[in-house]
Design a protein around this motif. Structure first.
Motif, PDB file in Angstrom:
ATOM      1  N   SER A 262     -39.866  -3.929 136.847  1.00 15.64           N
ATOM      2  CA  SER A 262     -39.443  -4.548 138.102  1.00 15.64           C
ATOM      3  C   SER A 262     -38.324  -5.546 137.822  1.00 15.64           C
ATOM      4  O   SER A 262     -38.412  -6.327 136.878  1.00 15.64           O
ATOM      5  CB  SER A 262     -40.639  -5.252 138.744  1.00 15.64           C
ATOM      6  N   ILE A 263     -37.300  -5.530 138.644  1.00 14.66           N
ATOM      7  CA  ILE A 263     -36.152  -6.412 138.437  1.00 14.66           C
ATOM      8  C   ILE A 263     -36.462  -7.858 138.793  1.00 14.66           C
ATOM      9  O   ILE A 263     -35.905  -8.790 138.193  1.00 14.66           O
ATOM     10  CB  ILE A 263     -34.913  -5.893 139.210  1.00 14.66           C
ATOM     11  N   ASP A 264     -37.343  -8.099 139.746  1.00 12.73           N
ATOM     12  CA  ASP A 264     -37.589  -9.459 140.232  1.00 12.73           C
ATOM     13  C   ASP A 264     -38.069 -10.419 139.135  1.00 12.73           C
ATOM     14  O   ASP A 264     -37.552 -11.532 139.029  1.00 12.73           O
ATOM     15  CB  ASP A 264     -38.544  -9.430 141.423  1.00 12.73           C
ATOM     16  N   PRO A 265     -39.045 -10.036 138.290  1.00 11.62           N
ATOM     17  CA  PRO A 265     -39.440 -10.949 137.212  1.00 11.62           C
ATOM     18  C   PRO A 265     -38.317 -11.175 136.196  1.00 11.62           C
ATOM     19  O   PRO A 265     -38.196 -12.264 135.630  1.00 11.62           O
ATOM     20  CB  PRO A 265     -40.627 -10.251 136.553  1.00 11.62           C
ATOM     21  N   LEU A 266     -37.488 -10.153 135.971  1.00 10.56           N
ATOM     22  CA  LEU A 266     -36.371 -10.317 135.041  1.00 10.56           C
ATOM     23  C   LEU A 266     -35.370 -11.336 135.582  1.00 10.56           C
ATOM     24  O   LEU A 266     -34.818 -12.145 134.820  1.00 10.56           O
ATOM     25  CB  LEU A 266     -35.686  -8.978 134.779  1.00 10.56           C
TER      26      LEU A 266
ATOM     27  N   HIS B 212     -29.599   2.695 131.207  1.00 10.64           N
ATOM     28  CA  HIS B 212     -30.196   3.968 131.622  1.00 10.64           C
ATOM     29  C   HIS B 212     -31.404   3.789 132.541  1.00 10.64           C
ATOM     30  O   HIS B 212     -32.008   4.779 132.949  1.00 10.64           O
ATOM     31  CB  HIS B 212     -30.589   4.782 130.384  1.00 10.64           C
ATOM     32  N   ASN B 213     -31.748   2.556 132.867  1.00  8.17           N
ATOM     33  CA  ASN B 213     -32.891   2.290 133.744  1.00  8.17           C
ATOM     34  C   ASN B 213     -32.427   1.707 135.069  1.00  8.17           C
ATOM     35  O   ASN B 213     -31.408   1.041 135.150  1.00  8.17           O
ATOM     36  CB  ASN B 213     -33.862   1.300 133.112  1.00  8.17           C
ATOM     37  N   LYS B 214     -33.213   1.967 136.090  1.00  5.44           N
ATOM     38  CA  LYS B 214     -33.022   1.349 137.406  1.00  5.44           C
ATOM     39  C   LYS B 214     -34.389   0.798 137.791  1.00  5.44           C
ATOM     40  O   LYS B 214     -35.272   1.532 138.235  1.00  5.44           O
ATOM     41  CB  LYS B 214     -32.529   2.398 138.408  1.00  5.44           C
ATOM     42  N   PHE B 215     -34.576  -0.506 137.568  1.00  5.93           N
ATOM     43  CA  PHE B 215     -35.872  -1.140 137.785  1.00  5.93           C
ATOM     44  C   PHE B 215     -36.256  -1.128 139.265  1.00  5.93           C
ATOM     45  O   PHE B 215     -35.403  -1.092 140.149  1.00  5.93           O
ATOM     46  CB  PHE B 215     -35.847  -2.583 137.296  1.00  5.93           C
ATOM     47  N   PHE B 216     -37.557  -1.205 139.510  1.00  8.84           N
ATOM     48  CA  PHE B 216     -38.087  -1.297 140.874  1.00  8.84           C
ATOM     49  C   PHE B 216     -37.731  -2.650 141.468  1.00  8.84           C
ATOM     50  O   PHE B 216     -37.638  -3.644 140.761  1.00  8.84           O
ATOM     51  CB  PHE B 216     -39.605  -1.136 140.871  1.00  8.84           C
ATOM     52  N   THR B 217     -37.574  -2.681 142.773  1.00  7.85           N
ATOM     53  CA  THR B 217     -37.368  -3.921 143.509  1.00  7.85           C
ATOM     54  C   THR B 217     -38.583  -4.135 144.406  1.00  7.85           C
ATOM     55  O   THR B 217     -39.346  -3.203 144.681  1.00  7.85           O
ATOM     56  CB  THR B 217     -36.114  -3.851 144.398  1.00  7.85           C
ATOM     57  N   ARG B 218     -38.756  -5.362 144.873  1.00  9.41           N
ATOM     58  CA  ARG B 218     -39.838  -5.679 145.816  1.00  9.41           C
ATOM     59  C   ARG B 218     -39.684  -4.812 147.070  1.00  9.41           C
ATOM     60  O   ARG B 218     -40.654  -4.311 147.608  1.00  9.41           O
ATOM     61  CB  ARG B 218     -39.784  -7.176 146.152  1.00  9.41           C
ATOM     62  N   ASP B 219     -38.453  -4.622 147.538  1.00  8.09           N
ATOM     63  CA  ASP B 219     -38.212  -3.799 148.729  1.00  8.09           C
ATOM     64  C   ASP B 219     -38.666  -2.359 148.520  1.00  8.09           C
ATOM     65  O   ASP B 219     -39.246  -1.749 149.425  1.00  8.09           O
ATOM     66  CB  ASP B 219     -36.734  -3.817 149.124  1.00  8.09           C
ATOM     67  N   LEU B 220     -38.423  -1.810 147.337  1.00  7.48           N
ATOM     68  CA  LEU B 220     -38.838  -0.426 147.085  1.00  7.48           C
ATOM     69  C   LEU B 220     -40.366  -0.313 147.083  1.00  7.48           C
ATOM     70  O   LEU B 220     -40.918   0.640 147.638  1.00  7.48           O
ATOM     71  CB  LEU B 220     -38.261   0.084 145.766  1.00  7.48           C
ATOM     72  N   ILE B 221     -41.044  -1.281 146.495  1.00  2.00           N
ATOM     73  CA  ILE B 221     -42.519  -1.261 146.515  1.00  2.00           C
ATOM     74  C   ILE B 221     -43.001  -1.308 147.964  1.00  2.00           C
ATOM     75  O   ILE B 221     -43.925  -0.579 148.353  1.00  2.00           O
ATOM     76  CB  ILE B 221     -43.106  -2.425 145.688  1.00  2.00           C
ATOM     77  N   GLU B 222     -42.383  -2.140 148.786  1.00  2.00           N
ATOM     78  CA  GLU B 222     -42.754  -2.205 150.213  1.00  2.00           C
ATOM     79  C   GLU B 222     -42.484  -0.866 150.900  1.00  2.00           C
ATOM     80  O   GLU B 222     -43.274  -0.433 151.744  1.00  2.00           O
ATOM     81  CB  GLU B 222     -42.020  -3.345 150.922  1.00  2.00           C
ATOM     82  N   ASN B 223     -41.386  -0.210 150.556  1.00  2.00           N
ATOM     83  CA  ASN B 223     -41.103   1.113 151.125  1.00  2.00           C
ATOM     84  C   ASN B 223     -42.180   2.122 150.731  1.00  2.00           C
ATOM     85  O   ASN B 223     -42.582   2.956 151.553  1.00  2.00           O
ATOM     86  CB  ASN B 223     -39.724   1.614 150.696  1.00  2.00           C
ATOM     87  N   LEU B 224     -42.662   2.047 149.504  1.00  2.00           N
ATOM     88  CA  LEU B 224     -43.746   2.946 149.069  1.00  2.00           C
ATOM     89  C   LEU B 224     -45.024   2.646 149.849  1.00  2.00           C
ATOM     90  O   LEU B 224     -45.737   3.571 150.260  1.00  2.00           O
ATOM     91  CB  LEU B 224     -43.987   2.820 147.562  1.00  2.00           C
ATOM     92  N   ARG B 225     -45.310   1.379 150.056  1.00  2.00           N
ATOM     93  CA  ARG B 225     -46.489   0.997 150.855  1.00  2.00           C
ATOM     94  C   ARG B 225     -46.370   1.523 152.280  1.00  2.00           C
ATOM     95  O   ARG B 225     -47.345   1.993 152.861  1.00  2.00           O
ATOM     96  CB  ARG B 225     -46.650  -0.519 150.892  1.00  2.00           C
ATOM     97  N   ASN B 226     -45.174   1.425 152.839  1.00  2.00           N
ATOM     98  CA  ASN B 226     -44.950   1.843 154.227  1.00  2.00           C
ATOM     99  C   ASN B 226     -45.044   3.351 154.431  1.00  2.00           C
ATOM    100  O   ASN B 226     -45.149   3.804 155.575  1.00  2.00           O
ATOM    101  CB  ASN B 226     -43.601   1.327 154.728  1.00  2.00           C
TER     102      ASN B 226
END
Length: 162
Positions: free
Chosen positions: A60-64, A84-98
């Motif tokens: 996740s990018i937010d803790p970094l 080579h990585n694209k870390f998760f964002t808080r918004d993406l986790i919310e999109n998965l929840r939604n």
């Protein structure tokens, strides 16, 4: 009986609703777009039986960002997300929840204490003393034994239930 299978998470999994558990470890961060991550998430969750669990260990990018803020205040260089990585964002986790196809049961920053101690405290002490950083330093060994606290390490564990 445990069985393990390997496949392309971007293609639909043929055996829908046939698994009790699915696990990824730093897999989805190698997908370059949020749409690919969402498609992979849907495929993984759709492979689970009702009540099945998806254990998602990703970065996740937010803790970094939090870590880098403290590092900057201490005069330490920024830690960059690997190219080579694209870390998760808080918004993406919310999109998965939604999506409402799985419930987020838990989120644990499994590397927070270690990251704080090794990438901030030890890095600053080493810089100030001119010491070369060593992965097997005494403080890093201690950091592995400490309980998880805070939100500094990028590697997180999310538990989803279908």
């Amino acid at each position: 009986v445990a069985t393990f299978e390997r496949g392309n998470i971007l293609t639909e999994i043929e055996d829908k609703s046939s698994y009790d558990y699915a696990i990824t470890q730093r897999c989805l961060i190698n997908l370059q777009t949020d749409d690919e991550k969402i498609d992979a998430f849907k495929n993984i969750v759709n492979s689970l039986r009702p009540g099945g669990s998806y254990i998602m260990v990703e970065s996740s990018i937010d803790p970094l960002i939090k870590t880098n803020k403290v590092r900057k205040e201490l005069g330490l260089p920024e830690i960059k997300e690997p190219w080579h990585n694209k870390f998760f964002t808080r918004d993406l986790i919310e999109n998965l929840r939604n999506l409402k196809i799985a419930e987020l049961v838990d989120e644990i920053n499994i590397t927070s204490t270690y990251y704080f101690m090794s990438r901030i405290i030890y890095a600053k002490l080493a810089m100030d003393s001119g010491e070369e950083l060593k992965y097997d330093s005494e403080i890093n060994k201690l950091a592995k034994l400490m309980p998880i606290t805070g939100d500094f390490g990028p590697v997180k564990l999310w538990i989803w239930q279908k």
